[in-house]
Design an enzyme around this catalytic site. Structure first.
Site, mmCIF file in Angstrom:
data_model
loop_
_atom_site.group_PDB
_atom_site.id
_atom_site.type_symbol
_atom_site.label_atom_id
_atom_site.label_comp_id
_atom_site.label_asym_id
_atom_site.label_seq_id
_atom_site.Cartn_x
_atom_site.Cartn_y
_atom_site.Cartn_z
ATOM 1 N N ALA A 400 12.864 26.270 -13.008
ATOM 2 C CA ALA A 400 13.461 26.380 -11.676
ATOM 3 C C ALA A 400 14.528 27.467 -11.625
ATOM 4 O O ALA A 400 14.733 28.094 -10.578
ATOM 5 C CB ALA A 400 14.062 25.039 -11.258
ATOM 6 N N ASP A 420 16.547 16.740 -8.802
ATOM 7 C CA ASP A 420 16.270 15.527 -9.567
ATOM 8 C C ASP A 420 15.943 15.897 -11.004
ATOM 9 O O ASP A 420 14.801 15.813 -11.450
ATOM 10 C CB ASP A 420 15.112 14.761 -8.916
ATOM 11 C CG ASP A 420 14.851 13.414 -9.583
ATOM 12 O OD1 ASP A 420 15.760 12.917 -10.274
ATOM 13 O OD2 ASP A 420 13.741 12.866 -9.408
#
Length: 572
Positions: A400, A420
């Site tokens: 990410a 998350d």
């Protein structure tokens, strides 16, 4: 047999040099792989991955120095080298299995004693001798690291001695040549570890590495048999050890899993290793007419329990979506189990983008029937409602930290962002909790949207929890607030929520009369009450600091909290 080297022509000496230098390079690679194998497994067992790796490598380097000194005591370098490779191959192939066995036995022993003497389950013998045995077992990786390092350290001096004996003179650049081969071989070993061995079972990796040590000894027997004592014994031991290595390659992972399973309170129903982490599912039968409890672990740390995952995920998802102006385009960072995604889809978004690094983990939760036993697959499909198969979901299988750059370049914006991720228990995760990362997420967030972040425990890791809030503030968000509640499987847990512009998250939520999308457990008053903390909770907020990219500040705070927690609970 004679200890004197066989007569050597110039041509023979050339090929002997080639053999010795190649052997040294191969063994150097093996030595480095053993360091990685033991430190990697120790990190999984002890739970403090980074510090364990550093400690193991440092210990083995010291032990190698001691081994180099000890090599001076070996009278016959030829015999010494062959015996040395036998010892290293044996230790390398079985060390991890022995470590797993020791840990399993110390975990099982209190239960056996309790059953034998009818001791109540809540009074298991865990102090005194049991505590000491447990401590020794969990630190046994360091003992085997010391042993392997000691014997590996003897290889260079023995190879150097053999080379000079074959040349019948002192070689001016002997050590430089041997050390050159050692460094290059170690570099190749590191590459093999990253590219190949890291993706296979650890027992298979150790068996393959041990096989190279055994091969080195076998080549020496074939080439220098005239210089060896107890030749038949050495050959027999090589054949016997080859059988052990084959067994370890074929069955070692099965045995290791069975012993590792004793570390879990419940029955292990599935275990697998991805390139990045160890996955374990356990099942606890709750009796007739009741659903079993499924727990999911990454590297031995609980990630969710089917008994209360709805508590965690509802707090992660519902406040951020309820407080955002729209819920049409949502970004989820992490969440590869699809559980947060399941709750997001209940809000009927038009599109959800989910970014997760581990493709194998995503495959398991996206298509459980293809990767898990049938009953477990049915349970997982019921938990996440096969949310990862939803046509509205775009799954990006990437880091990410890098992947969001593509979203920025395409000038995308999201109505809400949900982060998350696992706790920052590794430096690679630490960057995903940095100012740099949150500042880029701030650019992706719509002006009237909110961002929510899983933020570890405000009770067990208070400084880490507050540091996450400080870091989000430093990233440029207008309002940053935190909230908490009890998740039975984890204890007290916390989340961070931030707005880019406009009213604070809590103000937005208090203006609502009810949740726009009802949840079967969570209510709006519960969310509003979760923003309150004990008196003086943030008293030292400014002193805790901010996690900048490369600082590892949050990682260190989390490691410190985990070690303190471990010291008070693990062996008690």
């Amino acid at each position: 047999m004679s200890n004197k080297p066989t007569p050597n022509t110039a041509n023979n000496r050339f090929w002997d040099d080639v053999l010795l230098i190649l052997t040294m390079a191969v063994l150097a690679g093996c030595g480095l792989i053993y360091e990685y194998l033991l430190s990697h497994y120790a990190g999984r067992v002890l739970g403090v991955m980074e510090s364990t790796i550093y400690a193991m490598i440092g210990l083995m380097i010291v032990a190698m120095g001691l081994g180099a000194f000890a090599a001076r005591k070996i009278k016959c370098a030829f015999n010494g080298f062959v015996w040395l490779e036998l010892i290293i191959a044996l230790l390398g192939s079985v060390a991890i299995l022995i470590i797993g066995g020791l840990i399993a036995i110390t975990q099982l022993l209190p239960h056996l004693v309790a059953e034998t003497f009818a001791i109540p389950a809540d009074a298991l013998p865990q102090g005194g001798l049991f505590k000491q045995l447990n401590f020794l077992a969990f630190n046994s990786p360091y003992f085997f690291g010391l042993l392997l390092g000691f014997f590996i350290g003897m290889e260079i001096p023995l190879i150097a001695q053999i080379r000079e004996q074959l040349h019948n003179k002192h070689l001016e650049h002997n050590l430089g040549t041997i050390y050159g081969a050692d460094y290059i071989g170690a570099g190749i070993g590191a590459a093999i570890w990253v590219i190949f061995l890291l993706s296979i079972d650890i027992s298979e990796a150790s068996a393959l590495t041990a096989a190279l040590n055994l091969l080195a000894g076998s080549v020496f027997i074939a080439r220098y048999w005239q210089n060896l004592h107890w030749l038949k014994t050495l050959i027999a031991l090589h054949v016997f050890l080859a059988g052990i290595i084959v067994m370890m390659f074929s069955y070692g992972n099965q045995w290791l899993n069975q012993m590792s399973n004793l570390l879990y309170l419940d029955k292990v129903v599935f275990s697998d290793k991805t390139r990045y982490q160890q996955l374990t599912f356990t099942e606890r039968a709750m009796g007739l007419g009741k659903d079993s409890v499924i727990n999911f672990y990454l590297n031995g740390r609980l990630q969710f329990s089917s008994s209360d995952e709805h508590v965690y995920h509802s707090y992660l998802v519902y406040p951020v979506l309820a407080g955002s102006a729209r819920q049409e385009n949502i970004l989820i960072i992490g969440g590869g189990d699809g559980l947060a995604l399941r709750d997001v889809l209940a809000w009927s978004p038009k599109q959800v983008t989910l970014i997760d690094l581990d493709s194998q983990l995503l495959d398991i939760f996206q298509s459980p029937a293809q990767h898990l036993p049938q009953q477990l697959a049915n349970n997982i499909a019921a938990f996440n409602q096969l949310s990862l198969q939803d046509k509205r979901v775009k799954v990006i299988r990437a880091d990410a930290f890098i992947a969001i750059d593509a979203l920025l370049k395409s000038q995308q914006h999201f109505d809400a962002i949900i982060v998350d991720l696992p706790d920052p228990s590794h430096p690679d995760l630490n960057k995903l909790y940095s100012v740099n990362f949150y500042a880029r997420l701030e650019q992706l967030l719509s002006g009237d949207g909110l961002m929510a972040i899983q933020s570890t425990s405000p009770y067990h890791a208070k400084d880490s929890f507050i540091a996450i809030g400080n870091t989000v503030e430093a990233a440029g968000f207008n309002y940053v607030q935190q909230y908490h509640d009890n998740v039975p499987s984890f204890g007290e847990w916390g989340w961070t929520i931030a707005s880019k512009r406009g009213a604070s998250p809590s103000q937005r939520l208090t203006k609502l009369e009810k949740l726009p999308i009802e949840h079967h457990w969570l209510t709006l008053p519960m969310i509003n009450n979760a923003f309150y903390f004990p008196k003086n909770f943030y008293q030292h907020k400014e002193q805790i600091g901010i996690n900048y990219l490369g600082s590892h500040h949050l990682y260190q705070l989390h490691q410190q909290a985990w070690q303190e927690q471990q010291s008070t609970t693990k062996f008690d």
